[in-house]
Write a protein that holds these residues in place. Structure first.
Motif, short mmCIF file in Angstrom:
data_model
loop_
_atom_site.label_atom_id
_atom_site.label_comp_id
_atom_site.label_asym_id
_atom_site.label_seq_id
_atom_site.Cartn_x
_atom_site.Cartn_y
_atom_site.Cartn_z
N MET A 1 0.84 -1.17 0.00
CA MET A 1 0.00 0.00 0.00
C MET A 1 0.89 1.25 0.00
O MET A 1 0.58 2.23 -0.67
N ARG A 2 2.00 1.18 0.74
CA ARG A 2 2.92 2.32 0.76
C ARG A 2 3.53 2.56 -0.61
O ARG A 2 3.73 3.69 -1.03
N ARG A 3 3.86 1.48 -1.31
CA ARG A 3 4.44 1.61 -2.64
C ARG A 3 3.45 2.26 -3.60
O ARG A 3 3.80 3.16 -4.37
N ALA A 4 2.20 1.87 -3.53
CA ALA A 4 1.18 2.44 -4.40
C ALA A 4 0.97 3.92 -4.07
O ALA A 4 0.82 4.75 -4.97
N GLU A 5 0.99 4.26 -2.79
CA GLU A 5 0.82 5.66 -2.39
C GLU A 5 1.99 6.49 -2.91
O GLU A 5 1.80 7.57 -3.46
N ALA A 6 3.19 5.96 -2.75
CA ALA A 6 4.37 6.68 -3.24
C ALA A 6 4.34 6.82 -4.75
O ALA A 6 4.78 7.83 -5.30
N SER A 7 3.80 5.83 -5.42
CA SER A 7 3.71 5.86 -6.88
C SER A 7 2.83 7.02 -7.36
O SER A 7 3.13 7.65 -8.37
N ILE A 8 1.75 7.29 -6.64
CA ILE A 8 0.86 8.39 -7.03
C ILE A 8 1.63 9.70 -7.03
O ILE A 8 1.66 10.42 -8.02
N THR A 9 2.28 9.98 -5.92
CA THR A 9 2.99 11.26 -5.82
C THR A 9 4.20 11.32 -6.73
O THR A 9 4.48 12.38 -7.32
N CYS A 10 4.92 10.22 -6.88
CA CYS A 10 6.10 10.21 -7.77
C CYS A 10 5.69 10.42 -9.22
O CYS A 10 6.37 11.15 -9.97
N TYR A 40 -8.16 -1.44 -3.90
CA TYR A 40 -8.22 -2.90 -3.83
C TYR A 40 -7.56 -3.41 -2.55
O TYR A 40 -8.10 -4.29 -1.86
N LEU A 41 -6.39 -2.86 -2.21
CA LEU A 41 -5.69 -3.31 -1.01
C LEU A 41 -6.47 -2.99 0.26
O LEU A 41 -6.44 -3.76 1.22
N LEU A 42 -7.19 -1.88 0.27
CA LEU A 42 -8.05 -1.57 1.41
C LEU A 42 -9.16 -2.61 1.55
O LEU A 42 -9.46 -3.08 2.65
N LEU A 43 -9.77 -2.96 0.43
CA LEU A 43 -10.82 -3.97 0.45
C LEU A 43 -10.28 -5.31 0.94
O LEU A 43 -10.89 -5.97 1.79
N LEU A 44 -9.12 -5.68 0.45
CA LEU A 44 -8.49 -6.93 0.88
C LEU A 44 -8.17 -6.88 2.38
O LEU A 44 -8.41 -7.84 3.10
N SER A 45 -7.65 -5.75 2.85
CA SER A 45 -7.33 -5.59 4.27
C SER A 45 -8.57 -5.71 5.14
O SER A 45 -8.53 -6.32 6.22
N LYS A 46 -9.68 -5.15 4.66
CA LYS A 46 -10.93 -5.27 5.41
C LYS A 46 -11.40 -6.72 5.44
O LYS A 46 -11.78 -7.24 6.48
N ASP A 47 -11.34 -7.37 4.28
CA ASP A 47 -11.79 -8.77 4.21
C ASP A 47 -10.95 -9.69 5.09
O ASP A 47 -11.46 -10.67 5.63
N LEU A 48 -9.67 -9.37 5.24
CA LEU A 48 -8.78 -10.17 6.08
C LEU A 48 -8.82 -9.73 7.55
O LEU A 48 -8.07 -10.23 8.38
#
Length: 81
Positions: A1-10, A40-48
């Motif tokens: 999730m951190r990588r995806a967040e960093a990807s947005i700003t980069c 998607y990762l948030l949804l997966l985190s909630k499901d888990l």
């Protein structure tokens, strides 16, 4: 999730150095893909059961706001190409 967040700003930062609006829009589209990945990762985190329903809803709303801003920005950039 951190990588995806960093990807947005980069990708947005890298966008600023593009010569054409079409290139700029393409990098914004990549940023939008990273926002989709976070959703998607948030949804997966909630499901888990890593996130409560309330926390999931709060974070998901924030991601949707970022996505809405990116979509709006992409539309504006594409209109000027």
């Amino acid at each position: 999730m951190r990588r995806a967040e960093a990807s947005i700003t980069c990708n947005i930062a890298e966008d600023c150095g593009r010569r054409t609006n079409a290139d700029f829009a393409n990098f914004l589209q990549i940023s939008l893909g990273s926002a989709d990945e976070i959703e998607y990762l948030l949804l997966l985190s909630k499901d888990l059961k890593y996130l409560t329903q309330d926390l999931f809803e709060e974070l998901n709303q924030e991601v949707n706001e970022v996505k809405a801003m990116l979509i709006s920005f992409i539309k504006k950039v594409r209109q000027t190409t």
